[in-house]
Motif scaffolding. Sequence first.
Motif, PDB file in Angstrom:
ATOM      1  N   GLU A  10       0.836  -1.210   0.000  1.00  0.00           N
ATOM      2  CA  GLU A  10       0.000   0.000   0.000  1.00  0.00           C
ATOM      3  C   GLU A  10       0.865   1.251   0.000  1.00  0.00           C
ATOM      4  O   GLU A  10       0.574   2.219  -0.703  1.00  0.00           O
ATOM      5  CB  GLU A  10      -0.949  -0.011   1.195  1.00  0.00           C
ATOM      6  N   ARG A  11       1.939   1.231   0.766  1.00  0.00           N
ATOM      7  CA  ARG A  11       2.845   2.386   0.804  1.00  0.00           C
ATOM      8  C   ARG A  11       3.486   2.609  -0.567  1.00  0.00           C
ATOM      9  O   ARG A  11       3.565   3.749  -1.043  1.00  0.00           O
ATOM     10  CB  ARG A  11       3.923   2.167   1.865  1.00  0.00           C
TER      11      ARG A  11
ATOM     12  N   ARG B  42       1.903   6.752  -6.876  1.00  0.00           N
ATOM     13  CA  ARG B  42       0.933   7.760  -7.347  1.00  0.00           C
ATOM     14  C   ARG B  42       1.459   9.168  -7.089  1.00  0.00           C
ATOM     15  O   ARG B  42       1.374  10.040  -7.955  1.00  0.00           O
ATOM     16  CB  ARG B  42      -0.414   7.566  -6.658  1.00  0.00           C
ATOM     17  N   ARG B  43       2.016   9.380  -5.894  1.00  0.00           N
ATOM     18  CA  ARG B  43       2.545  10.702  -5.558  1.00  0.00           C
ATOM     19  C   ARG B  43       3.712  11.054  -6.474  1.00  0.00           C
ATOM     20  O   ARG B  43       3.830  12.191  -6.939  1.00  0.00           O
ATOM     21  CB  ARG B  43       2.995  10.741  -4.101  1.00  0.00           C
TER      22      ARG B  43
ATOM     23  N   GLU C 218       2.290   1.766  -3.474  1.00  0.00           N
ATOM     24  CA  GLU C 218       1.266   2.266  -4.387  1.00  0.00           C
ATOM     25  C   GLU C 218       1.008   3.754  -4.151  1.00  0.00           C
ATOM     26  O   GLU C 218       0.899   4.529  -5.099  1.00  0.00           O
ATOM     27  CB  GLU C 218      -0.017   1.463  -4.230  1.00  0.00           C
ATOM     28  N   ARG C 219       0.909   4.161  -2.885  1.00  0.00           N
ATOM     29  CA  ARG C 219       0.707   5.580  -2.560  1.00  0.00           C
ATOM     30  C   ARG C 219       1.869   6.428  -3.073  1.00  0.00           C
ATOM     31  O   ARG C 219       1.670   7.471  -3.703  1.00  0.00           O
ATOM     32  CB  ARG C 219       0.610   5.754  -1.040  1.00  0.00           C
TER      33      ARG C 219
ATOM     34  N   THR D  21      10.108  11.875  -2.330  1.00  0.00           N
ATOM     35  CA  THR D  21       9.129  10.836  -2.666  1.00  0.00           C
ATOM     36  C   THR D  21       9.813   9.696  -3.400  1.00  0.00           C
ATOM     37  O   THR D  21       9.565   8.522  -3.108  1.00  0.00           O
ATOM     38  CB  THR D  21       7.976  11.415  -3.516  1.00  0.00           C
TER      39      THR D  21
END
Length: 70
Positions: free
Chosen positions: A10-11, A17-18, A13-14, A27
Amino acid sequence: MPSLLRELVERCERLRRRSAADSDPQTARELEEATYTLCVLTGTRQLDTAPYVARRQLADSLVRHQPRRH
């Protein structure tokens, strides 16, 4: 371990996207670190393969832990 894998996927994927939305070097570093950790946990050597392998391991874990129906 499944909860750690899920959290890292999940991290990633986040962060992915960022990273697509901006080109912040911080990032990019965080994404690389999270993906590298997935490599270590999944026993893979390629950053692009680790999230896929982690998802597969999570799915396999769910199947193994489902109660059997008689």
